[in-house]
Design a protein around this motif. Structure first.
Motif, short mmCIF file in Angstrom:
data_model
loop_
_atom_site.label_atom_id
_atom_site.label_comp_id
_atom_site.label_asym_id
_atom_site.label_seq_id
_atom_site.Cartn_x
_atom_site.Cartn_y
_atom_site.Cartn_z
N UNK A 226 0.83 -1.21 0.00
CA UNK A 226 0.00 0.00 0.00
C UNK A 226 0.87 1.25 0.00
N UNK A 227 1.98 1.22 0.73
CA UNK A 227 2.84 2.39 0.83
C UNK A 227 3.80 2.53 -0.35
N UNK A 228 3.87 1.54 -1.21
CA UNK A 228 4.74 1.62 -2.38
C UNK A 228 4.35 2.80 -3.27
N UNK A 229 3.06 3.16 -3.28
CA UNK A 229 2.57 4.27 -4.11
C UNK A 229 2.85 5.64 -3.50
N UNK A 230 3.04 5.69 -2.18
CA UNK A 230 3.12 6.96 -1.47
C UNK A 230 4.25 7.88 -1.96
N UNK A 231 5.48 7.40 -2.15
CA UNK A 231 6.53 8.33 -2.60
C UNK A 231 6.20 9.02 -3.92
N UNK A 232 5.59 8.30 -4.87
CA UNK A 232 5.23 8.92 -6.16
C UNK A 232 4.14 9.97 -5.96
N UNK A 233 3.15 9.64 -5.14
CA UNK A 233 2.06 10.58 -4.87
C UNK A 233 2.59 11.82 -4.16
N UNK A 234 3.41 11.63 -3.12
CA UNK A 234 3.93 12.76 -2.36
C UNK A 234 4.90 13.60 -3.20
N UNK A 235 5.64 12.96 -4.11
CA UNK A 235 6.51 13.70 -5.03
C UNK A 235 5.66 14.56 -5.96
N UNK A 236 4.58 13.99 -6.48
CA UNK A 236 3.69 14.74 -7.36
C UNK A 236 3.09 15.94 -6.64
N UNK A 237 2.59 15.73 -5.44
CA UNK A 237 1.97 16.81 -4.66
C UNK A 237 3.00 17.89 -4.35
N UNK A 238 4.20 17.50 -3.96
CA UNK A 238 5.26 18.48 -3.65
C UNK A 238 5.62 19.27 -4.90
N UNK A 239 5.80 18.58 -6.02
CA UNK A 239 6.16 19.27 -7.26
C UNK A 239 5.07 20.23 -7.71
N UNK A 240 3.80 19.84 -7.55
CA UNK A 240 2.70 20.73 -7.93
C UNK A 240 2.71 22.00 -7.06
N UNK A 241 3.07 21.88 -5.80
CA UNK A 241 3.13 23.04 -4.92
C UNK A 241 4.34 23.92 -5.24
N UNK A 242 5.30 23.39 -5.95
CA UNK A 242 6.50 24.15 -6.31
C UNK A 242 6.47 24.63 -7.77
N UNK A 243 5.30 24.59 -8.38
CA UNK A 243 5.16 25.03 -9.78
C UNK A 243 5.70 26.45 -9.92
N UNK A 244 6.50 26.68 -10.94
CA UNK A 244 7.04 28.00 -11.21
C UNK A 244 8.37 28.29 -10.54
N UNK A 245 8.80 27.43 -9.63
CA UNK A 245 10.09 27.61 -8.97
C UNK A 245 11.21 27.10 -9.89
N UNK A 246 12.33 27.79 -9.89
CA UNK A 246 13.51 27.28 -10.59
C UNK A 246 14.22 26.31 -9.65
N UNK A 247 15.16 25.53 -10.18
CA UNK A 247 15.96 24.64 -9.33
C UNK A 247 16.71 25.44 -8.27
N UNK A 248 17.22 26.60 -8.65
CA UNK A 248 17.94 27.44 -7.69
C UNK A 248 17.01 27.94 -6.59
N UNK A 249 15.81 28.38 -6.97
CA UNK A 249 14.84 28.84 -5.96
C UNK A 249 14.45 27.69 -5.03
N UNK A 250 14.27 26.51 -5.60
CA UNK A 250 13.93 25.33 -4.79
C UNK A 250 15.04 25.05 -3.78
N UNK A 251 16.31 25.02 -4.24
CA UNK A 251 17.43 24.76 -3.33
C UNK A 251 17.52 25.84 -2.26
N UNK A 252 17.27 27.10 -2.64
CA UNK A 252 17.30 28.19 -1.68
C UNK A 252 16.18 28.01 -0.64
N UNK A 253 14.98 27.70 -1.10
CA UNK A 253 13.85 27.49 -0.19
C UNK A 253 14.15 26.37 0.80
N UNK A 254 14.66 25.26 0.32
CA UNK A 254 14.99 24.13 1.20
C UNK A 254 16.04 24.56 2.21
N UNK A 255 17.07 25.26 1.76
CA UNK A 255 18.11 25.73 2.68
C UNK A 255 17.56 26.66 3.75
#
Length: 176
Positions: A115-144
Motif C-alpha cells: 500500500x505504501x509503495x505508491x506513497x513516494x510517487x504521490x507525495x513527489x507529485x503533490x510536492x512538485x505541484x506546490x513548487x510550480x514556477x520555482x527554478x531549481x535554484x529557488x527550490x534549493x534556496x527554499x529548502x536551505x
C-alpha cells in the motif's frame, strides 16, 4: 556547538497578523499538501491519519508505538485507536518487545508495504505541484532556508533559548 545567531525582530506584537506569519504560511502549505495527498491516496483507501504513520514505518522501519505517537504529535490513546484500525486492515502489525514487555513495536505488514509503495510517487507529485514556477535554484534556496528555520527551532528546544520555553516539550513532524 556554534552559538545561535542573534534573534531578529521581523515580527512585533503591534504589527503581528496571521497572513505574513511564517507559522501561518507553513500551516497553510502543510494543510494544502495533506489535502491533495489525501485525494490521491484516498483512491487507494488511505487517509492522512493512516498514511502518515505508515510512511514513517516505511522509511524508518519498525518502531515503538510510543515513538510513533511522539513523532506524529498524537496522544497514546489516539495512536492505539489508529493502530487498531490499521491492524484490522492488515496494514500494520504490533508485537511486544522481547527486551521490555511494556514496549509495543509496530511494523508494516506485506500488505502495508504494498500500500505504501505508491506513497513516494504521490507525495513527489503533490510536492512538485506546490513548487510550480520555482527554478531549481529557488527550490534549493527554499529548502536551505527552511532547514535553517528547523535548525533554529531545534536549538531553541535543545538550549531553552526562547523566553519561558524551557519547560515546554515539543515534537516535530517530517516526511509529509
Amino acid at each position: 556547538m556554534s552559538p545561535r545567531p542573534p534573534t531578529p525582530e521581523f515580527y512585533t506584537a503591534d504589527s503581528f497578523t496571521k497572513e505574513p506569519s511564517i507559522g501561518w504560511l507553513l500551516r497553510q502549505i502543510k494543510q494544502s499538501m495533506i489535502c491533495q495527498a489525501d485525494k490521491l491516496l484516498g483512491a487507494h483507501d488511505l487517509t492522512h491519519a493512516q498514511w502518515a504513520p505508515m510512511l514513517r514505518l516505511r522509511f524508518h522501519g519498525p518502531m515503538s508505538s510510543a515513538a510513533l505517537a511522539r513523532e506524529l504529535a498524537m496522544d497514546g490513546g489516539a495512536m492505539t485507536r489508529l493502530l487498531d484500525r490499521l491492524e484490522a486492515k492488515n496494514l500494520v502489525q504490533r508485537e511486544r518487545s522481547t527486551e521490555d514487555r511494556r514496549v509495543v513495536m509496530v511494523s508494516l505488514t506485506d500488505h502495508g508495504q504494498n500500500a505504501m509503495a505508491r506513497a513516494p510517487a504521490v507525495l513527489s507529485q503533490v510536492s512538485n505541484e506546490h513548487l510550480a514556477g520555482f527554478t531549481h535554484e529557488e527550490f534549493r534556496t527554499l529548502i536551505g532556508l527552511l532547514q535553517r528555520v528547523v535548525a533554529n527551532g531545534q536549538a531553541i528546544r535543545d538550549g531553552g533559548n526562547a523566553s519561558d520555553s524551557s519547560s515546554l516539550s515539543c515534537s516535530t513532524e517530517d516526511d509529509s
